[in-house]
Scaffold this motif. Structure first.
Motif, PDB file in Angstrom:
ATOM      1  N   GLU A 242       0.833  -1.199   0.000  1.00 56.11           N
ATOM      2  CA  GLU A 242       0.000   0.000   0.000  1.00 56.11           C
ATOM      3  C   GLU A 242       0.874   1.257   0.000  1.00 56.11           C
ATOM      4  O   GLU A 242       0.696   2.166  -0.808  1.00 56.11           O
ATOM      5  CB  GLU A 242      -0.829  -0.021   1.292  1.00 56.11           C
ATOM      6  N   ASP A 243       1.832   1.273   0.891  1.00 58.59           N
ATOM      7  CA  ASP A 243       2.708   2.449   1.005  1.00 58.59           C
ATOM      8  C   ASP A 243       3.634   2.585  -0.204  1.00 58.59           C
ATOM      9  O   ASP A 243       3.904   3.699  -0.663  1.00 58.59           O
ATOM     10  CB  ASP A 243       3.524   2.384   2.300  1.00 58.59           C
ATOM     11  N   LEU A 244       4.121   1.454  -0.707  1.00 56.35           N
ATOM     12  CA  LEU A 244       4.992   1.511  -1.890  1.00 56.35           C
ATOM     13  C   LEU A 244       4.220   2.083  -3.072  1.00 56.35           C
ATOM     14  O   LEU A 244       4.732   2.914  -3.828  1.00 56.35           O
ATOM     15  CB  LEU A 244       5.520   0.109  -2.226  1.00 56.35           C
ATOM     16  N   MET A 245       2.981   1.643  -3.204  1.00 56.13           N
ATOM     17  CA  MET A 245       2.179   2.160  -4.321  1.00 56.13           C
ATOM     18  C   MET A 245       1.900   3.642  -4.165  1.00 56.13           C
ATOM     19  O   MET A 245       1.895   4.385  -5.133  1.00 56.13           O
ATOM     20  CB  MET A 245       0.857   1.390  -4.400  1.00 56.13           C
ATOM     21  N   ARG A 246       1.691   4.034  -2.957  1.00 58.08           N
ATOM     22  CA  ARG A 246       1.450   5.453  -2.714  1.00 58.08           C
ATOM     23  C   ARG A 246       2.690   6.265  -3.138  1.00 58.08           C
ATOM     24  O   ARG A 246       2.577   7.311  -3.753  1.00 58.08           O
ATOM     25  CB  ARG A 246       1.159   5.646  -1.220  1.00 58.08           C
ATOM     26  N   LEU A 247       3.838   5.730  -2.815  1.00 59.11           N
ATOM     27  CA  LEU A 247       5.062   6.432  -3.200  1.00 59.11           C
ATOM     28  C   LEU A 247       5.285   6.395  -4.717  1.00 59.11           C
ATOM     29  O   LEU A 247       5.833   7.341  -5.285  1.00 59.11           O
ATOM     30  CB  LEU A 247       6.275   5.844  -2.482  1.00 59.11           C
ATOM     31  N   LEU A 248       4.863   5.306  -5.342  1.00 60.25           N
ATOM     32  CA  LEU A 248       5.001   5.220  -6.810  1.00 60.25           C
ATOM     33  C   LEU A 248       4.262   6.380  -7.485  1.00 60.25           C
ATOM     34  O   LEU A 248       4.654   6.846  -8.539  1.00 60.25           O
ATOM     35  CB  LEU A 248       4.422   3.900  -7.325  1.00 60.25           C
ATOM     36  N   HIS A 249       3.184   6.812  -6.839  1.00 60.03           N
ATOM     37  CA  HIS A 249       2.392   7.902  -7.416  1.00 60.03           C
ATOM     38  C   HIS A 249       2.809   9.271  -6.927  1.00 60.03           C
ATOM     39  O   HIS A 249       2.230  10.280  -7.290  1.00 60.03           O
ATOM     40  CB  HIS A 249       0.897   7.661  -7.119  1.00 60.03           C
ATOM     41  N   HIS A 250       3.800   9.279  -6.072  1.00 65.04           N
ATOM     42  CA  HIS A 250       4.289  10.557  -5.565  1.00 65.04           C
ATOM     43  C   HIS A 250       5.004  11.298  -6.702  1.00 65.04           C
ATOM     44  O   HIS A 250       5.658  10.669  -7.541  1.00 65.04           O
ATOM     45  CB  HIS A 250       5.254  10.303  -4.403  1.00 65.04           C
ATOM     46  N   PRO A 251       4.900  12.630  -6.744  1.00 56.66           N
ATOM     47  CA  PRO A 251       5.548  13.385  -7.833  1.00 56.66           C
ATOM     48  C   PRO A 251       7.023  13.025  -8.049  1.00 56.66           C
ATOM     49  O   PRO A 251       7.502  13.029  -9.181  1.00 56.66           O
ATOM     50  CB  PRO A 251       5.401  14.839  -7.388  1.00 56.66           C
ATOM     51  N   THR A 252       7.731  12.673  -6.964  1.00 53.83           N
ATOM     52  CA  THR A 252       9.166  12.357  -7.108  1.00 53.83           C
ATOM     53  C   THR A 252       9.385  11.151  -8.024  1.00 53.83           C
ATOM     54  O   THR A 252      10.380  11.075  -8.734  1.00 53.83           O
ATOM     55  CB  THR A 252       9.788  12.039  -5.726  1.00 53.83           C
ATOM     56  N   TYR A 253       8.486  10.196  -7.961  1.00 53.05           N
ATOM     57  CA  TYR A 253       8.708   8.935  -8.679  1.00 53.05           C
ATOM     58  C   TYR A 253       7.713   8.691  -9.806  1.00 53.05           C
ATOM     59  O   TYR A 253       7.843   7.726 -10.551  1.00 53.05           O
ATOM     60  CB  TYR A 253       8.651   7.762  -7.690  1.00 53.05           C
ATOM     61  N   ARG A 254       6.708   9.534  -9.889  1.00 52.06           N
ATOM     62  CA  ARG A 254       5.600   9.302 -10.822  1.00 52.06           C
ATOM     63  C   ARG A 254       6.081   9.054 -12.251  1.00 52.06           C
ATOM     64  O   ARG A 254       5.559   8.202 -12.947  1.00 52.06           O
ATOM     65  CB  ARG A 254       4.639  10.495 -10.762  1.00 52.06           C
ATOM     66  N   ASN A 255       7.081   9.808 -12.644  1.00 53.64           N
ATOM     67  CA  ASN A 255       7.509   9.708 -14.038  1.00 53.64           C
ATOM     68  C   ASN A 255       8.756   8.864 -14.248  1.00 53.64           C
ATOM     69  O   ASN A 255       9.447   8.981 -15.260  1.00 53.64           O
ATOM     70  CB  ASN A 255       7.755  11.127 -14.597  1.00 53.64           C
ATOM     71  N   GLN A 256       9.033   8.014 -13.302  1.00 59.44           N
ATOM     72  CA  GLN A 256      10.289   7.241 -13.364  1.00 59.44           C
ATOM     73  C   GLN A 256      10.105   5.847 -13.960  1.00 59.44           C
ATOM     74  O   GLN A 256      11.034   5.065 -13.973  1.00 59.44           O
ATOM     75  CB  GLN A 256      10.864   7.096 -11.950  1.00 59.44           C
ATOM     76  N   ARG A 257       8.940   5.507 -14.373  1.00 56.62           N
ATOM     77  CA  ARG A 257       8.617   4.177 -14.905  1.00 56.62           C
ATOM     78  C   ARG A 257       8.888   3.070 -13.881  1.00 56.62           C
ATOM     79  O   ARG A 257       9.305   1.973 -14.207  1.00 56.62           O
ATOM     80  CB  ARG A 257       9.408   3.894 -16.206  1.00 56.62           C
ATOM     81  N   TYR A 258       8.664   3.395 -12.619  1.00 58.87           N
ATOM     82  CA  TYR A 258       8.816   2.399 -11.571  1.00 58.87           C
ATOM     83  C   TYR A 258       7.548   1.550 -11.481  1.00 58.87           C
ATOM     84  O   TYR A 258       6.439   2.056 -11.588  1.00 58.87           O
ATOM     85  CB  TYR A 258       9.041   3.061 -10.199  1.00 58.87           C
ATOM     86  N   LYS A 259       7.750   0.263 -11.261  1.00 62.99           N
ATOM     87  CA  LYS A 259       6.615  -0.646 -11.100  1.00 62.99           C
ATOM     88  C   LYS A 259       6.861  -1.529  -9.880  1.00 62.99           C
ATOM     89  O   LYS A 259       8.013  -1.818  -9.527  1.00 62.99           O
ATOM     90  CB  LYS A 259       6.463  -1.559 -12.328  1.00 62.99           C
ATOM     91  N   LEU A 260       5.772  -1.981  -9.309  1.00 61.70           N
ATOM     92  CA  LEU A 260       5.878  -2.882  -8.155  1.00 61.70           C
ATOM     93  C   LEU A 260       5.648  -4.325  -8.599  1.00 61.70           C
ATOM     94  O   LEU A 260       4.684  -4.620  -9.312  1.00 61.70           O
ATOM     95  CB  LEU A 260       4.841  -2.484  -7.099  1.00 61.70           C
ATOM     96  N   TRP A 261       6.562  -5.202  -8.194  1.00 63.15           N
ATOM     97  CA  TRP A 261       6.490  -6.625  -8.552  1.00 63.15           C
ATOM     98  C   TRP A 261       6.446  -7.468  -7.299  1.00 63.15           C
ATOM     99  O   TRP A 261       7.076  -7.146  -6.295  1.00 63.15           O
ATOM    100  CB  TRP A 261       7.697  -7.020  -9.416  1.00 63.15           C
ATOM    101  N   LEU A 262       5.724  -8.568  -7.410  1.00 65.94           N
ATOM    102  CA  LEU A 262       5.547  -9.428  -6.238  1.00 65.94           C
ATOM    103  C   LEU A 262       5.898 -10.878  -6.569  1.00 65.94           C
ATOM    104  O   LEU A 262       5.559 -11.381  -7.656  1.00 65.94           O
ATOM    105  CB  LEU A 262       4.088  -9.326  -5.780  1.00 65.94           C
TER     106      LEU A 262
END
Ligand SMILES: Nc1ncnc2c1ncn2[C@@H]1O[C@H](COP(=O)(O)OP(=O)(O)OP(=O)(O)O)[C@@H](O)[C@H]1O
Length: 641
Positions: free
Chosen positions: A314-334
């Protein structure tokens, strides 16, 4: 002042808080004394020792002498108080020297101390040496980089009263979590990536947390005693019922101190807040984090571990959408797999058997492990449930099986590549996802007592017990080796330690949650668990001291690795490059032999390290005064308040 700081004993360090350039009387009075009173009172209050401040305040004894007087026994009623005080004084001491050394007042002492804010004035910081008042730089806060240290549970008791205090923050976070509100504001993003990378050390950083579960129905119906007491969120005492040779009953008290001790009333939300939440932002800073639960069967490992990945996702996804990382093409994998009987099984792929192998770079990878990109918490939840179900139906007895396997759930942040993955690597599975930015692994270890379970008649059970024994022993031996600065780190002693290897080297954060049962019948296992945790804790202590190197030299952990393994991916670039070609990488690049002389699990208790006191009175232990510190210094993060 410089001379004084070179001596730098804990008492002097504390006393230095009352030192200020300008000179002055030893017996403080007036406004400066009042400010000193306030701060000293607040400091003592933070550990529930406020009653120690008042006698000195009212008699006008100089504050600088107070720490020393306290340690000499003035006003201190019990060993526990002494331990608390010792811990606090140690926290003031950068050089790790004894807190009981006599304090010699200096001629530079001053009664003209500024208000609390003055503690943080640049000249005072300079006078006192880097870090004395900068608690972020202190030993037991090293686990976190600066941005994380500002998490709610970190403030020092010396913090001037601007903004909110720790208690306020804790309450706010807890009540917000209880209301199920978003935790966005609690995750503090690093201000500057470069800054963090520079500060990250190659030395492993560990936080050891103990969680006590409540007595269960069975234990209550058997009228079993609760023999575990928790105090001040950092201390735990086990009151072991014993019999003398003449059959007189007595109680032996075993005291431990950890980074945090959570009692039976603590919620899973709070466990998350104390253990995992602070390291979430570091995952975006190329950190490999590991959170593992250790303890006997039924002590609450699964209960504790299961909610954590979901909250983390939940928190990782929230950070993925944070302006700092939003445009970094970061994805969460499980991914979610299990080590059972020394073999690996994919819990998200019908328990498909997996192989661990070393590639040409001597990197360990898990061949065939399925990873899934997750963009929704609900999907994460479904994967976790699927994996849990696969875990518990994997063999005949559901609970039995879960206590005999190590379950590993990994959440990885990957940077999606612009280049078609298939062009980069022939193995489509291995190229999945892109470069690993950071990851966090959640490990629900097999019941610790299973390792000693060698008397079982069933052959399979004995083999499994031996395998668990091997892995838990290997884990301990790795920790011991790191603790002793040994060249050979026996990561290859078991599958578990191969998987965990990157938890202990490189840019890592490790949280160990030791789960303990409170009932008298579990006393021996509880003590073993706490001793094991104590051993793990000492790794952090050594690790911290390794940081005090001349800048530019290679930290020992890294030196060990690089001397043996030239290809170790210590830099971000090489690590990223490797990550592209492998589903999961655990960089055991060593060719090290497992220490065959290692004692067997269960018999390796460092009882000599174990502080104990005994009494003839069950549960009203008369504490023996101790001439030497009974509690090892706090390591890793501190839990304050
Ligand atoms: N802090 C707690 N509060 C309330 N109940 C708890 C707590 N911890 C554990 N329990 C309960 O105790 C029981 C055993 O817990 P759990 O299954 O987590 O133990 P375990 O250590 O994972 O055991 P195993 O090694 O066999 O998997 C469960 O019914 C669980 O709900």
């Amino acid at each position: 002042m410089g001379g004084q700081m070179q001596q730098s004993n804990a008492a002097a360090a504390a006393a230095a808080l009352y030192d200020h350039p300008g000179g002055g009387a030893l017996h403080s009075a007036g406004p400066a004394g009042d400010a000193g009173d306030t701060v000293m009172a607040r400091w003592l209050q933070s550990a529930g020792l406020q009653h120690l401040a008042s006698p000195f305040a009212s008699t006008g004894i100089d504050h600088r002498l107070l720490p020393n007087l306290l340690m000499q026994g003035y006003g201190v009623q019990s060993v526990e108080e002494k331990q608390k005080l010792l811990k606090m004084l140690r926290n003031l001491n950068l050089n790790g020297e004894s807190g009981s050394e006599p304090y010699t007042p200096t001629g530079h002492s001053s009664g003209a101390m500024a208000a609390a804010d003055g503690f943080f004035s640049p000249e005072l910081r300079g006078e006192l040496g880097a870090g004395l008042l900068d608690l972020h730089a202190m030993d037991d806060t090293e686990l976190l980089s600066e941005h994380v240290i500002s998490e709610p549970f970190e403030p020092s008791p010396f913090m001037p009263p601007f903004g909110k205090g720790f208690d306020d923050d804790t309450d706010a976070v807890t009540s917000r979590q209880q209301r199920g509100e978003a935790a966005d504001t609690s995750i503090r993003l690093p201000a500057n990536e470069k800054e963090i990378s520079i500060k990250e050390s190659n030395v492993a950083k560990i936080k050891v947390v103990v969680r006590k579960r409540p007595l269960n129905k069975k234990e209550l119906s058997r009228k079993e005693d609760d023999i575990v007491t928790v105090s001040d969120k950092a201390f735990v005492a086990v009151h072991e019922p014993k019999l003398k040779v003449d059959l007189t009953a007595y109680v032996e008290k075993h005291d431990f101190c950890f980074d945090a001790v959570l009692d039976e009333h603590v919620t899973n939300d709070e466990v998350y807040r104390v253990t995992v939440e602070p390291i979430i932002p570091t995952i975006f800073q190329r950190t490999k984090a590991t959170c593992f639960a250790y303890g006997q069967t039924g002590s609450g490992k699964t209960f504790t571990m299961q909610p954590l990945p979901l909250r983390a996702a939940e928190d990782l996804m929230r950070l993925l959408h944070h302006p700092t990382y939003r445009n970094q093409r970061y994805k969460l994998w499980l991914s979610y797999f299990e080590i059972y009987g020394g073999k690996l099984f994919d819990l998200l792929s019908d328990r498909r058997k997996l192989l661990m192998r070393e590639d040409g770079r001597q990197q360990v990878c898990i061949v065939g492990l399925q990873e899934f990109e997750v963009s929704d918490v609900q999907i994460v939840k479904e994967f976790i449930e699927k994996g849990n179900a696969a875990r518990s139906t994997g063999s005949t007895g559901a609970n039995e099986e879960s206590s005999r396997s190590h379950a590993i759930l990994q959440l990885a942040i990957k940077k999606q590549s612009e280049i078609k993955e298939s062009k980069r690597n022939n193995d489509t599975n291995e190229s999945k996802g892109g470069k690993v930015v950071g990851k966090i692994s959640f490990i629900d270890l097999a019941g610790s007592e299973r390792g000693a379970d060698t008397t079982d008649n069933d052959r399979q059970t004995r083999i499994e017990g031996a395998e668990i024994n091997k892995s838990l022993l290997a884990l301990k031996e790795c920790i011991r080796a790191l603790d002793n600065d040994q060249i050979h780190i026996p990561f290859r002693g078991s599958k578990l330690t191969e998987v965990l290897r990157d938890s202990f080297v490189g840019n890592s954060r490790t949280v160990m949650i030791s789960c303990i049962s409170p009932n008298a019948g579990s006393c021996e296992h509880t003590l073993n668990t706490l001793r094991y945790a104590d051993r793990v804790k000492s790794l952090s202590k050594s690790g911290n001291s390794k940081k005090d190197q001349v800048p530019g030299t290679v930290p020992p952990a890294s030196a060990k690795e690089s001397s043996l393994i030239p290809s170790l991916p210590v830099t971000v670039e090489s690590e990223d490059a490797l990550a592209v070609t492998q589903v999961m990488k655990v960089g055991d690049t060593s060719r090290r032999a497992f220490d065959k002389d290692a004692p067997s699990y269960g018999s390796t208790v460092e009882s000599d390290r174990q502080p104990t006191t005994s009494s003839n009175y069950p549960f009203s232990v008369k504490e023996q005064p101790s001439s030497s510190p009974q509690v090892t210094p706090s390591t890793g993060w501190r839990m304050v308040g």
